[in-house]
Design a protein around this motif. Sequence first.
Motif: not given
Length: 446
Positions: A14-15, A18, A377-378, A420
Amino acid sequence: MSASLKWRSLAAPVLIPVLVCVMAGSLAVPVCAQSAPETFSFPLHDRESLALGQVIIHGNHHTDETVILRIMGLGIGEPVTQKDVEAAWDRLEDSGFFRTVDVDYDDTEDEAVLEITVEEDLKTYYGPIVRYDRRFKYLLGAYVEQRNFRGHGENLRIEGIGLYAQQGHLTWDRPWFLGRTGLSAHLEAGYEQADFAFRPTRFRKWEAAAAIRNAWGPFFAAAGVARGSFEQRDDYAWALPLRDNDPPAPGAAAYSAHTEGYWRVEGAVGVDSRSNPYYPRRGVFLEARLRSWSSDDFASYLESSLDGRVFVPLPWKHHILAVHAWGRSTDGPTQLDNTLFFGGPETVRGYPFGQREGEHGYLLSAEYRVPLFLMPISPQGELVGVGIHFFGDAGDAWFDGDDPGRAIQSAGAGLHLNLDTLQLRFEAARTSSGKWGFEFMDRFNF
């Protein structure tokens, strides 16, 4: 009959895309597209659930087993379904304590056995602190943070600021306090010295505080106690505040350097149903708080405040209407360090800091937020994105014994960036008198 399954961490897949999207400034779907997570079939012998017989854990060299079991939220002997196992795996992944989480299972006709293998993530983080502050201009320093401290899920953070204020801050947070789900404990200690900014004096202060918080779903209650001291380091002259609707005495009053020690006891109740704490797209936050200040150096008083925030998803293109109302009242005069100073990006945008000051006050804000691009992202709420917003602010502050006046008001528009847990805001605001100003802040004011 037995079966096995390996689930791998989704963090890296995922990261990486991104970061590619952010660095390249591209929103192209082929770059950011993700493959679907691996699925599996949970053998239930034609039944909806099996009793959980045992959980075997490997790889937790630092993390206590009880922490892993509490995060999973599965009880031995209780029925467990495929969805329960998926949710437990998600919670372990999202805890931030593990780089990877693998789940194996074996089952019989009567019970299921889960075998958990974790690879623990980094525990120590450190780096620079660069913050924008309208009162002190910029804050530059460094921090070190120990996550999953002592393997009990605790968080320990130490911050040091050297410019333009001198600050030191230590915080400790403990989930599952006293072994109870939903109960958390918080300790902090801080020191600060700088120019006061709103008065021609330097100051020095310290405070140590302890608090507990209990949550039941969206509802919560909190209580805390603090001991502190505020030192006015220089003599200065300043006009007396307006009280009892009478004009203050002519000329300036002398305020001698002095030190005020205090105790503060507080409690709060509320509800928090926001979709996430960083960029809420729906939900409400309501809190009622009561504080009791006592001291041998100033008259003791009670302070009460209400904080309400509503986030309404609109039916077109994920637009959001965000509304905020906040108010505070006291039953007597406060010390200088607890005076309200309104104006600027966190209160009424477009006005200079200290445009209105007092002991009682209220703030009203409404924002129409248009997210142009958002990528979570989370599941904790962190995301990357960009958007624009239109806003209107109003507020007033007045001293105890006086009456509120006409609120200062402003309206404007801006651009916001989500990185973030960080939100950067660039805004242009027009006051009710027709003056324009530019505002920047590194977080949303609500």
